[in-house]
Design an enzyme around this catalytic site. Structure first.
Site, PDB file in Angstrom:
ATOM      1  N   HIS A 267       4.264   3.099   4.580  1.00  0.00           N
ATOM      2  CA  HIS A 267       2.967   2.546   4.979  1.00  0.00           C
ATOM      3  C   HIS A 267       2.437   1.565   3.942  1.00  0.00           C
ATOM      4  CE1 HIS A 267       1.843   5.965   8.019  1.00  0.00           C
ATOM      5  NE2 HIS A 267       2.979   5.348   8.322  1.00  0.00           N
ATOM      6  N   GLU A 269      -0.476   1.273   2.533  1.00  0.00           N
ATOM      7  CA  GLU A 269      -1.216   1.886   1.433  1.00  0.00           C
ATOM      8  C   GLU A 269      -0.262   2.447   0.382  1.00  0.00           C
ATOM      9  OE1 GLU A 269      -3.547   2.739   5.292  1.00  0.00           O
ATOM     10  OE2 GLU A 269      -1.471   2.470   4.649  1.00  0.00           O
ATOM     11  N   CYS A 295      -3.458   7.496   6.878  1.00  0.00           N
ATOM     12  CA  CYS A 295      -2.911   8.743   7.394  1.00  0.00           C
ATOM     13  C   CYS A 295      -3.022   9.827   6.321  1.00  0.00           C
ATOM     14  CB  CYS A 295      -1.448   8.539   7.807  1.00  0.00           C
ATOM     15  SG  CYS A 295      -0.332   8.306   6.391  1.00  0.00           S
ATOM     16  N   CYS A 298      -0.784   9.126   3.089  1.00  0.00           N
ATOM     17  CA  CYS A 298      -1.352   8.061   2.245  1.00  0.00           C
ATOM     18  C   CYS A 298      -2.663   8.525   1.603  1.00  0.00           C
ATOM     19  CB  CYS A 298      -1.570   6.795   3.060  1.00  0.00           C
ATOM     20  SG  CYS A 298      -0.033   5.934   3.515  1.00  0.00           S
TER      21      CYS A 298
END
Length: 346
Positions: A267, A269, A295, A298
């Site tokens: 991801h 992040e 999420c 993260c």
């Protein structure tokens, strides 16, 4: 809604002609030179170019370099459009700009043509009678070491747009018409705040993403400085979703629902946090900008890394647990929009 168009430029370039044309289009005209003329009349002084320059300089010295612009603004009605001519000092530009909905336009033309126009118009202010005299007068007015005097060149350099009026009047009017949409767009431009500024950059970073299920980007910012970026993509040296397809895994939730996720990518992040770690950059106390609420995985990473604020563009439909964790950790989460992003539902 009111728009204010300021006009500066060289002597005889067609500034008043531009104002007259805008008057036909419903604009009100305020000439800063006319404000000086009012002072000369009040003091029973002859209206000559030299007296106009002298009185204008003295007014700026007495009351501040933005005095003429301030007087012009006091005469304005919020419901009307204005064209303001004879803008000759940088602080006049700044004062008018500070009142909002303002754009500065510069007008220029070849010197010989401008001198001819000066002779043809025959004003009663003892204008230059020879080309050499014309050039001398203009040189004095274009720039000066005295901040309270006329500094037309500096004003022209501050203008967002320039019209070269070197042809017939119909061509000139067409140039004005063609420029009007751009003037209006600039006048009504709203400078974004820091959050929206960084979020716009998040969108650009996200374009580098390599998974078409969500080309999300991320910025980590500290003291208004970008210190790390990240986007959705496979780890270095591994194949990308865009090249070989997604690597799906299904998740069965407590309520019996099943969702499908691509596990090939990292991801945005997590990639931004990893970039900071790779190069030894502390992100403790920083702000993280992302496309949607992070999420759960993260979220745990950014809490551990010391992120204190998260700004997202949209909400995330599966962020309940992450939200609770961020609240418990004291991380402030703000969404610029209340739209719920249905990411990962297909």
């Amino acid at each position: 809604m009111m728009i204010k168009i300021g006009v500066t430029g060289t002597l005889g370039s067609g500034k008043d002609t531009l104002a007259a044309y805008l008057i036909l289009k419903g604009f009100e005209h305020i000439s800063l030179s006319d404000l000086i003329r009012e002072e000369l009349k009040k003091n029973n002084q002859e209206i000559t170019r030299d007296n106009l320059v002298k009185e204008g300089n003295e007014m700026r010295e007495r009351e501040g370099n933005g005095v003429l612009a301030k007087r012009a603004i006091e005469r304005m009605n919020e419901e009307k459009n204005y064209v303001v001519t004879s803008v000759r000092n940088p602080l006049e530009v700044k004062t008018l700009a500070g009142s909002g909905k303002f754009v500065l336009l510069s007008v220029d033309a070849p010197a010989e043509l401008r001198f001819k126009r000066i002779i043809d118009r025959g004003r009663n202010e003892k204008d230059a009678k020879t080309f050499e005299e014309f050039k001398e007068i203009e040189a004095r007015e274009m720039m000066s070491d005295n901040k309270s005097s006329q500094q037309i060149r500096a004003c022209m350099n501050m203008a967002k747009f320039t019209i070269v009026n070197d042809s017939d009047v119909d061509t000139y009017f067409k140039k004005i018409d063609d420029l009007m949409p751009h003037l209006e767009k600039e006048a009504f431009h709203v400078r974004p705040d820091w959050d929206r500024y960084f979020m716009e950059l998040v969108r650009s970073v996200g374009e580098r993403g390599t998974c078409n299920r969500g080309r999300a980007g991320c910025l980590i910012v500290k003291d208004k400085r970008i210190i790390a970026t990240g986007y959705v993509g496979a780890p270095p040296k591994l194949a990308h979703c865009d090249d070989v397809g997604h690597w799906f895994k299904k998740t069965i939730h407590e309520d019996g629902s099943i969702t499908q996720h691509c596990i090939r990518t990292v991801h945005a992040e997590a990639n931004a946090i990893a970039q900071a770690a790779k190069y030894g950059i502390s992100i403790d106390g920083a702000t993280l900008y992302c496309k949607i609420e992070p999420c759960l995985d993260c979220t745990k990473l950014l809490i551990s890394a010391g992120i204190k604020r998260v700004v997202c563009e949209n909400r995330y439909q599966a962020a309940k647990e992450a939200r609770e964790m961020l609240e418990e950790a004291g991380v402030n989460v703000e969404s610029l929009n209340e739209k719920v992003e249905l990411y990962g539902t297909k």
